[in-house]
Design a protein around this motif. Structure first.
Motif, PDB file in Angstrom:
ATOM      1  N   ILE A 117      38.027  29.700 -20.667  1.00  0.00           N
ATOM      2  CA  ILE A 117      37.772  29.813 -22.108  1.00  0.00           C
ATOM      3  C   ILE A 117      36.384  30.392 -22.353  1.00  0.00           C
ATOM      4  CG2 ILE A 117      37.452  28.483 -24.232  1.00  0.00           C
ATOM      5  CD1 ILE A 117      39.572  26.524 -23.181  1.00  0.00           C
ATOM      6  N   GLY A 123      35.077  33.889 -24.076  1.00  0.00           N
ATOM      7  CA  GLY A 123      34.086  33.914 -25.141  1.00  0.00           C
ATOM      8  C   GLY A 123      32.936  34.853 -24.835  1.00  0.00           C
ATOM      9  N   SER A 158      33.856  38.325 -25.404  1.00  0.00           N
ATOM     10  CA  SER A 158      34.065  38.660 -26.819  1.00  0.00           C
ATOM     11  C   SER A 158      32.764  38.996 -27.542  1.00  0.00           C
ATOM     12  CB  SER A 158      34.750  37.489 -27.535  1.00  0.00           C
ATOM     13  OG  SER A 158      33.857  36.392 -27.691  1.00  0.00           O
ATOM     14  N   VAL A 200      34.955  30.703 -29.361  1.00  0.00           N
ATOM     15  CA  VAL A 200      36.106  30.088 -28.698  1.00  0.00           C
ATOM     16  C   VAL A 200      36.254  28.614 -29.080  1.00  0.00           C
ATOM     17  CG1 VAL A 200      36.058  31.689 -26.752  1.00  0.00           C
ATOM     18  CG2 VAL A 200      34.723  29.576 -26.634  1.00  0.00           C
TER      19      VAL A 200
END
Length: 230
Positions: free
Chosen positions: A114, A118, A121, A153
């Protein structure tokens, strides 16, 4: 549903409210410890997974795949029975500490993936802007990239946190008292399954709602993407 409510023995539940409160508190603090530890280690596993060094990212990828491919129940048993055999002077950890170690090992790969998503991103211009004002790479990572990555996230982190909280219910298999243990204790002493496990489920729902509130507050403070209903 109305029939269930009519036959629900609230008096018995009332006698065990203190036990359930104790179990909820135990679940909350153990979940918090595992959450913080798994995010902390997840950051480093995510960075290893993104390393250009083939050996480093393959080690991280192998760890992630091995943990995700095996059940948590097996991992708890392996840590509980295998850790004493690996330590030279026996097991220094009690049942609660062993359970926390096992759940942290289990949750870290999920948090790492996760967090990695993130980090990817965050626009590259954010890091370039930090470098241009004199930030070092570690400063850029921990002060610019990671706060934005975690904010972006938050929804999947909430989902994984909810899974982590529910996973603590497996601690009862090695005699660690938590919320599920409170339900099992009530059932073993009263033999009323519906009241025992419905109350347990309601307590887990209350914890989840608290998690949503805290997560929304954290995301607003971090200033990430717009909050969406989950």
């Amino acid at each position: 549903m109305s029939s269930l409510l009519q036959h629900f023995n609230y008096r018995v539940v009332g006698q065990y409210l203190d036990i359930f409160a104790e179990g909820m508190f135990a679940t909350l603090w153990m979940s918090a410890v595992c959450l913080v530890a798994s995010i902390f280690f997840g950051v480093f596993v995510a960075l290893m997974r993104m390393s250009p060094n083939p050996l480093i990212w393959r080690l991280a990828a192998g760890y992630i795949q091995a943990i995700r491919a095996t059940p948590l129940l097996i991992q708890i048993y392996l840590v509980y029975y295998g850790l004493p055999a690996l330590l030279p002077f026996g097991n220094f950890f009690d049942e609660t500490q062993t359970a926390l170690i096992a759940l942290t090992i289990h949750s870290t790969p999920y948090m790492a993936e996760i967090i990695r998503a993130g980090i990817l991103s965050v626009p590259a211009g954010q890091a370039e802007g930090a470098y241009s004002v004199g930030f070092s790479r570690p400063q850029t990572l921990f002060h610019v990239v990671l706060p934005q990555a975690l904010a972006n996230v938050t929804p999947p982190l909430i989902g994984q946190t909810a899974i982590l909280i529910k996973d603590t219910s497996l601690f009862s298999i090695i005699a660690v008292f938590e919320l599920m243990g409170a339900g099992v204790r009530m059932f073993s002493e009263t033999v009323v399954a519906t009241e025992s496990y419905v109350t347990t489920a309601i307590c887990y729902l209350m914890i989840y709602m608290l998690t949503l509130i805290l997560a929304r507050f954290a995301q607003q403070k971090l200033g990430g993407t717009e909050w969406r209903r989950i």
